[in-house]
Scaffold this motif. Structure first.
Motif, PDB file in Angstrom:
ATOM      1  N   ARG A  71     -13.973  -2.787   3.012  1.00  0.00           N
ATOM      2  CA  ARG A  71     -13.062  -1.219   2.573  1.00  0.00           C
ATOM      3  C   ARG A  71     -11.896  -0.315   2.764  1.00  0.00           C
ATOM      4  O   ARG A  71     -11.588   0.406   1.992  1.00  0.00           O
ATOM      5  CB  ARG A  71     -14.688  -0.498   3.360  1.00  0.00           C
ATOM      6  N   TRP A 126      -5.444   1.296   1.945  1.00  0.00           N
ATOM      7  CA  TRP A 126      -4.485   1.493   3.281  1.00  0.00           C
ATOM      8  C   TRP A 126      -3.800   0.932   4.007  1.00  0.00           C
ATOM      9  O   TRP A 126      -2.889   1.114   5.086  1.00  0.00           O
ATOM     10  CB  TRP A 126      -5.682   1.855   4.270  1.00  0.00           C
ATOM     11  N   GLU A 156      -0.524   1.583   2.298  1.00  0.00           N
ATOM     12  CA  GLU A 156       0.105   2.762   2.831  1.00  0.00           C
ATOM     13  C   GLU A 156      -0.053   2.987   3.982  1.00  0.00           C
ATOM     14  O   GLU A 156       0.989   4.178   4.745  1.00  0.00           O
ATOM     15  CB  GLU A 156      -1.226   4.168   1.878  1.00  0.00           C
ATOM     16  N   LEU A 157      -1.094   2.789   5.409  1.00  0.00           N
ATOM     17  CA  LEU A 157      -0.878   3.411   6.613  1.00  0.00           C
ATOM     18  C   LEU A 157       0.018   1.970   7.455  1.00  0.00           C
ATOM     19  O   LEU A 157       0.871   2.570   8.467  1.00  0.00           O
ATOM     20  CB  LEU A 157      -1.985   3.206   7.096  1.00  0.00           C
ATOM     21  N   ASN A 214       4.397   9.451   6.629  1.00  0.00           N
ATOM     22  CA  ASN A 214       3.304   9.622   5.807  1.00  0.00           C
ATOM     23  C   ASN A 214       2.648  10.419   6.778  1.00  0.00           C
ATOM     24  O   ASN A 214       1.986  11.176   7.343  1.00  0.00           O
ATOM     25  CB  ASN A 214       2.185   8.386   5.630  1.00  0.00           C
ATOM     26  N   THR A 263      -0.998  11.186   7.569  1.00  0.00           N
ATOM     27  CA  THR A 263      -1.850  10.953   8.465  1.00  0.00           C
ATOM     28  C   THR A 263      -1.375  11.365   9.737  1.00  0.00           C
ATOM     29  O   THR A 263      -1.111  11.881  10.778  1.00  0.00           O
ATOM     30  CB  THR A 263      -2.612   9.940   8.700  1.00  0.00           C
TER      31      THR A 263
END
Lengths: 442, 366
Positions: free
Chosen positions: A31, A37, A40-41, A361, A363
């Protein structure tokens, strides 16, 4: 005591737990990957919030995918019981690596998963209902010493208990915070959407939640109450998942976690789905108590004490967050902040006001804006950046406002303190402001 | 038997609760969030796009008339139409989500400073592509402004420069591009997006309140008002003022009108003020007041004071921001600070009170 811990019990609950845990972990990693992610993370941001003492653990660029691949495959290995011990070691290492790369994404259940991964290394969970036994890589055991199953049970009980203890404070119990703030935002849920604005709902949820965490493990431990407790576990966690979809995989992990409390019969019934072969009884006896004595008991002692470290710090825990992580504090507070950094060159009196978005980012920025240890890390990063760009004597100041459980915002960090060169660590951070309000309890 | 009774009891309780939901939408306890979205769509967003369409149409035709017959009267009319449309633009720029975001309307229409060197080359016949993501600074209102005002040129010089056919073609293409973009946005809103917008309930990612919060109420306020209009030209972050970066740099006297229009549009979005009626409808402000009452806070009045302070700061400025940036950039920085106060309140207190999802990854609520 020693005798009690060594007493043979059926391995089925442990094997069932291993299979389900491996499966859920495989899905979790998949997932994470499919959501995009990883890039992205971990790959895209130019800065990462490392953990104190683990600064060397950082994303590895494109090879970060490899760590996730190892993690996914080893989870699969756990599920199938294929090369079990190696799978458990690889899973623990890869998963821990992932979680240590950036604390902006820290979640309590990730920590729990890492702990379970660690425990599985030492437990004979692969000796039943596994490919290892099917291929005769290892012996089949139907019975193992009680502590083998008990270790995971103990850990789960501890998690629930501390999660419940953390809720025994005036904000949670007396003011129904933060649920009083969170529930109204769920106005569009079917059936209960119309009730979310009712104050009594917030109190009901708060009190029931605290009671649940404090006691559910007791009901799971006792055979007589277990069959009622398990449906309650499922309903409770499914409800939390509906109310708070952002908590991700957590409810499912807790649901499959509670499978470890199943007794032999219930576990065997479920295991039939995976393996119909009847096993003749064989008892693992030589499993050394040494593992327990030298590794697991100190480990559990650490687990009991570490969440209590917040008692050693001055100031309000929710405000300073000193000792907040790794302590099973879940869904406890609504906090939001804004941190505006100014880098000054004390030599040339040049100054820059930083746009955090240039380095972080969404978060990372959100999490950093109310967590002092992340603020000081970022301040040091900025100081170093500007040194490279020609600031001779950089000083970094932050104007950080935060709000906690609907109280109006106040300064979180002393804006006059130069954070450049200030260390993150276990020592008390004197530059965190006093919280203007009172919260009593844990 | 007992169990059946229990189940039936629970079921009827749920059904009762459900019914209550439907009847109680405007009750004392509840707060109907959908009314915010309906008010935003029907009283603010759609009327503002319609108004902009009218003004953009006039701009297209006035510019066409002027380029066909470059006279001083034509130039005056083209400039008026440009300004009217530019001011109207400030009232739609904040809807930077959904159709407008998909088309990247905001950077096509209002990237400044305009690239004067490239625009001169195009006026002399160089090729260009208005759809290219790398050619945002040759188009939009700032580019049209440069063409209609030039850099310290007399009106006569401007008028005679439009004898160049490539320049005439270019300015018409620019006006048409803005007009086309708005037509597409308006079409989307009128066909399906209005319904999508008012139906996307909740405050999570993808919900309309989430979209408004994470586009209009925050980044737009920060990037397009606080930073672009004041922070960058005032040199707030760097200590170096950039007078060439003000909005309306070539027309010189319109910076303030544009900034005030943008401020007022933002304020209207907060208070749900109807575009045509000027009456306050259901709004985010009402939602904050509702939560204020619940939590015993006073976020709405704090923010109201900050709105007034910001408005006063902008109103006190002279119309030509370039002159301010050259002589007294601290005045622009003052407005930045006033906007920053608003940002602090919205990012902390308001975001918390409404529990809007800002980031999209998993959390466990700390």
């Amino acid at each position: 005591m020693k005798k009690y811990l060594e007493q043979p019990v059926h391995i089925a609950p442990l094997a069932l737990f291993r299979i389900m845990f491996g499966a859920v972990m495989f899905i979790s990693v998949l997932r994470f990957w499919l959501m995009g992610w990883i890039a992205e993370l971990y790959i895209n941001p130019s800065f990462h919030f490392t953990f104190y003492g683990f600064e060397f653990i950082r994303p590895l660029g494109i090879y970060t995918y490899l760590i996730f691949l190892i993690c996914a495959l080893s989870a699969l290995g756990l599920m199938l019981g294929l090369k079990y011990r190696i799978s458990a070691i690889l899973f623990f290492l890869s998963f821990s690596y992932i979680e240590l790369m950036d604390k902006a994404y820290y979640l309590n259940h990730y920590y729990f998963i890492a702990i379970v991964g660690f425990l599985l290394i030492w437990l004979p969970a692969g000796n039943f209902c596994s490919l290892d036994t099917r291929f005769n890589y290892t012996k089949t055991y139907t019975h193992v010493p009680r502590w083998c199953v008990g270790s995971i049970r103990f850990m789960l009980c501890l998690v629930y208990f501390y999660a419940g203890l953390a809720k025994l404070n005036t904000d949670w119990l007396v003011h129904a915070l933060p649920l009083k703030i969170w529930l109204p935002s769920k106005y569009d849920l079917p059936l209960i959407g119309g009730l979310v604005d009712e104050i009594w709902m917030a109190y009901l949820f708060s009190w029931f939640g605290a009671l649940y965490d404090l006691t559910i493990w007791i009901f799971l431990l006792y055979k007589k109450t277990r069959k009622f407790a398990f449906p309650v576990v499922i309903i409770f966690h499914v409800c939390t998942s509906i109310f708070f979809p952002a908590i991700g995989m957590f409810p499912y992990i807790m649901i499959i976690g509670s499978l470890i409390f199943f007794d032999e019969k219930m576990a065997l019934n479920l295991l039939k789905w995976f393996d119909k072969k009847k096993e003749t009884q064989s008892i693992l006896l030589e499993k050394k108590l040494a593992t327990l004595s030298y590794i697991l008991i100190p480990f559990f002692l650490f687990q009991v004490l570490f969440p209590l470290r917040f008692l050693l710090y001055p100031g309000k825990l929710f405000w300073t967050e000193q000792g907040y992580r790794f302590s099973w504090r879940v869904m406890l507070m609504e906090k939001a902040g804004i941190a505006t950094f100014t880098v000054k060159d004390l030599k040339s009196s040049q100054q820059r006001i930083i746009n955090n978005g240039n380095y972080l980012n969404a978060t990372q920025e959100k999490q950093m804006s109310f967590q002092p240890d992340m603020i000081v890390q970022f301040a040091n990063f900025l100081g170093n950046e500007f040194k490279k760009q020609g600031f001779q004597e950089p000083a970094v100041f932050v104007e950080c406002y935060a709000t906690l459980n609907a109280r109006s915002n106040q300064l979180l960090i002393d804006p006059k303190v130069d954070l450049y060169g200030k260390e993150d660590g276990f020592k008390h951070k004197g530059w965190i402001t006093q919280f203007n309000h009172e919260i009593k309890g844990f | 038997m007992k169990r059946t009774v229990l189940v039936a009891g629970i079921l009827s309780l749920i059904i009762f609760a459900c019914k209550k939901t439907n009847n109680d939408d405007n009750g004392a306890d509840g707060f109907n969030r959908q009314l915010i979205l309906i008010n935003m769509a029907d009283s603010l967003i759609l009327p503002s796009y319609n108004d902009f369409q009218t003004k953009a149409d006039v701009m297209v035709s006035n510019i066409q008339a002027f380029t066909q017959n470059p006279t001083s009267g034509g130039l005056a009319q083209a400039r008026t139409a440009w300004l009217d449309a530019y001011v109207a633009w400030q009232k739609i720029a904040l809807w930077n989500f959904g159709p407008a975001m998909n088309l990247n309307f905001i950077s096509h229409a209002n990237t400044y400073p305009a690239d004067a060197v490239k625009i001169d080359q195009i006026s002399d016949g160089a090729t260009y592509d208005l759809n290219s993501p790398f050619q945002k600074s040759i188009q939009g209102f700032p580019a049209i402004e440069y063409l209609l005002y030039g850099n310290n040129k007399t009106d006569q010089e401007i008028i005679s420069s439009f004898s160049s056919s490539s320049k005439s073609l270019f300015i018409n293409a620019l006006a048409k591009k803005i007009n086309d973009l708005n037509k597409s946005v308006l079409t989307s809103w009128n066909s399906t997006y209005r319904q999508t917008f008012i139906n996307a309930s909740g405050v999570d990612r993808g919900s309309s309140l989430g979209e408004l919060f994470n586009n209009t109420y925050l980044p737009y306020l920060e990037m397009h008002n606080r930073e672009a209009k004041f922070g960058i030209p005032g040199g707030q972050r760097t200590g170096t003022a950039l007078p060439g970066n003000v909005e309306g740099v070539y027309s010189k006297i319109h910076s303030k009108a544009l900034a005030l229009a943008a401020f007022n549009a933002y304020k209207a979005a907060w208070y749900g003020t109807g575009y045509i009626t000027s009456k306050n409808g259901s709004s985010l402000n009402n939602y904050v007041i509702f939560m204020d009452r619940k939590n015993g806070t006073s976020i709405a009045s704090t923010l109201n004071n900050q709105f007034q302070a910001t408005e006063a700061k902008i109103s006190a400025l002279e119309p030509d921001f370039r002159a301010i940036a050259q002589t007294n950039p601290a005045k622009l920085q003052d407005v930045w600070l006033a906007y920053q106060q608003m940002v602090v309140t919205i990012k902390t207190d308001v975001a918390s009170a409404l529990s809007v999802t800002i980031s999209y990854t998993d959390t466990d609520g700390d």
